[in-house]
Motif scaffolding. Structure first.
Motif, PDB file in Angstrom:
ATOM      1  N   GLY A  38       0.800  -1.228   0.000  1.00 54.82           N
ATOM      2  CA  GLY A  38       0.000   0.000   0.000  1.00 54.82           C
ATOM      3  C   GLY A  38       0.824   1.265   0.000  1.00 54.82           C
ATOM      4  N   GLN A  39       2.106   1.153  -0.286  1.00 55.23           N
ATOM      5  CA  GLN A  39       3.013   2.297  -0.113  1.00 55.23           C
ATOM      6  C   GLN A  39       2.524   3.588  -0.789  1.00 55.23           C
ATOM      7  OE1 GLN A  39       6.130   4.129  -0.267  1.00 55.23           O
ATOM      8  NE2 GLN A  39       5.600   4.826  -2.298  1.00 55.23           N
ATOM      9  N   ASP A  40       2.006   3.493  -2.011  1.00 56.63           N
ATOM     10  CA  ASP A  40       1.619   4.723  -2.726  1.00 56.63           C
ATOM     11  C   ASP A  40       0.516   5.484  -1.990  1.00 56.63           C
ATOM     12  OD1 ASP A  40       3.432   4.261  -4.739  1.00 56.63           O
ATOM     13  OD2 ASP A  40       1.977   3.367  -6.095  1.00 56.63           O
ATOM     14  N   LEU A  42      -0.439   5.065   1.202  1.00 56.34           N
ATOM     15  CA  LEU A  42      -0.021   5.434   2.561  1.00 56.34           C
ATOM     16  C   LEU A  42       0.882   6.666   2.547  1.00 56.34           C
ATOM     17  CD1 LEU A  42       0.664   1.853   3.943  1.00 56.34           C
ATOM     18  CD2 LEU A  42      -1.190   3.382   4.651  1.00 56.34           C
ATOM     19  N   LYS A  43       1.744   6.727   1.546  1.00 62.43           N
ATOM     20  CA  LYS A  43       2.620   7.900   1.369  1.00 62.43           C
ATOM     21  C   LYS A  43       1.774   9.151   1.124  1.00 62.43           C
ATOM     22  CE  LYS A  43       4.087   8.087  -2.796  1.00 62.43           C
ATOM     23  NZ  LYS A  43       4.727   7.879  -4.123  1.00 62.43           N
ATOM     24  N   ALA A  44       0.834   9.047   0.170  1.00 67.73           N
ATOM     25  CA  ALA A  44      -0.017  10.207  -0.149  1.00 67.73           C
ATOM     26  C   ALA A  44      -0.865  10.596   1.061  1.00 67.73           C
ATOM     27  CB  ALA A  44      -0.909   9.885  -1.352  1.00 67.73           C
ATOM     28  N   TRP A 158      13.813   7.565  -3.657  1.00 66.83           N
ATOM     29  CA  TRP A 158      12.909   8.601  -3.149  1.00 66.83           C
ATOM     30  C   TRP A 158      11.710   8.024  -2.419  1.00 66.83           C
ATOM     31  CZ3 TRP A 158      14.613  13.461  -3.042  1.00 66.83           C
ATOM     32  CH2 TRP A 158      15.653  13.812  -3.912  1.00 66.83           C
ATOM     33  N   GLU A 159      11.019   7.106  -3.058  1.00 72.75           N
ATOM     34  CA  GLU A 159       9.828   6.556  -2.381  1.00 72.75           C
ATOM     35  C   GLU A 159      10.231   5.867  -1.074  1.00 72.75           C
ATOM     36  OE1 GLU A 159       5.945   5.774  -5.051  1.00 72.75           O
ATOM     37  OE2 GLU A 159       7.336   4.099  -4.982  1.00 72.75           O
ATOM     38  N   THR A 160      11.356   5.185  -1.113  1.00 74.03           N
ATOM     39  CA  THR A 160      11.813   4.505   0.104  1.00 74.03           C
ATOM     40  C   THR A 160      12.124   5.524   1.206  1.00 74.03           C
ATOM     41  OG1 THR A 160      12.715   2.677  -1.201  1.00 74.03           O
ATOM     42  CG2 THR A 160      13.546   2.912   1.047  1.00 74.03           C
TER      43      THR A 160
HETATM   44 ZN   LIG Z   1       4.937   3.867  -5.810  1.00 77.73          ZN
END
Ligand SMILES: [Zn+2]
Length: 225
Positions: A38-40, A42-44, A158-160
């Motif tokens: 779910g990273q995308d 959860l990040k947003a 970056w995402e990490t």
């Molecule tokens: Zn992503």
């Protein structure tokens, strides 16, 4: 304020004070062996919450309905939804959030497959052509930090880093140690280049700029009201 937690009166009051809603939009998608699916979203979501703390307004629950995901390359546990569905969902969401009374609607796209973004952009156009009145911004978070070198990557440097900053216990770099091939990681090697500090720096840039952008949109919305 999380929309799903609010009482009717609380929503009513917040719309009067700050008629802003944030929609964090991601996917359920493979993000290397070190980040959750779910990273995308959860990040947003985390970015939206941070921005809303400063602008006021309401955060909608994160969406995990992604188009153009890594499913097409055979990555497991990844859900791929059609372009038409994403577009329709965006359009119906915009229309209903507008009808509730929000004057500024921000869709923050943590998943940024090109066709996924195009579907949402098309929905925004259609929303406006059908008489939508709210100020709408639908962009991936990296647009606010491209001059810092962040142009969007996939589970890489970056995402990490961003995820590390928000959710340190959910990042498992150790699962990548010694691997020759990094599966489903596109961008600079997170083992070498990702850090929590970098995440903090870039998040602060994104948040500051999005806050300013939303303040501008709010001004614009009050003119046309
Ligand atoms: Zn992503």
């Amino acid at each position: 304020m999380l929309m799903e937690n609010l009482l009717p009166k609380e929503i009513e009051d917040e719309i009067k004070r700050h008629p802003i809603v944030y929609v964090p939009w991601g996917a359920m998608e493979w993000h290397g062996e070190h980040l959750p699916l779910g990273q995308d979203a959860l990040k947003a979501f985390a970015i939206c919450c941070r921005v809303a703390e400063r602008t006021g307004g309401i955060v909608f629950p994160p969406l995990y309905i992604g188009h153009q995901t890594l499913k097409v390359y055979g990555f497991p546990y990844t859900l791929e939804f059609s372009r038409g569905l994403v577009k329709k969902l965006a359009l119906e969401l915009l229309q209903q959030l507008d009808a509730i009374g929000f004057k500024v609607i921000v869709i923050l796209c943590g998943h940024y497959g090109k066709k996924h973004l195009e579907a949402i952009e098309e929905a925004v156009k259609e929303y406006k052509s059908k008489g939508g009145r709210a100020q709408v911004l639908a962009v991936p978070e990296y647009v606010f930090a491209e001059d810092k070198g962040y142009k969007g990557d996939h589970a890489a440097k970056w995402e990490t880093s961003i995820f590390w900053y928000f959710y340190p216990s959910m990042v498992h770099i150790e699962r990548l140690i010694g691997k020759e091939e990094l599966k489903g990681i596109y961008g600079d090697d997170p083992r070498k280049y990702a850090s929590r500090d970098l995440g903090e720096i870039v998040v602060n840039v994104i948040v500051d700029r999005l806050v300013e952008k939303v303040k501008g949109m709010l001004k614009e919305a009050s003119k046309t009201a």
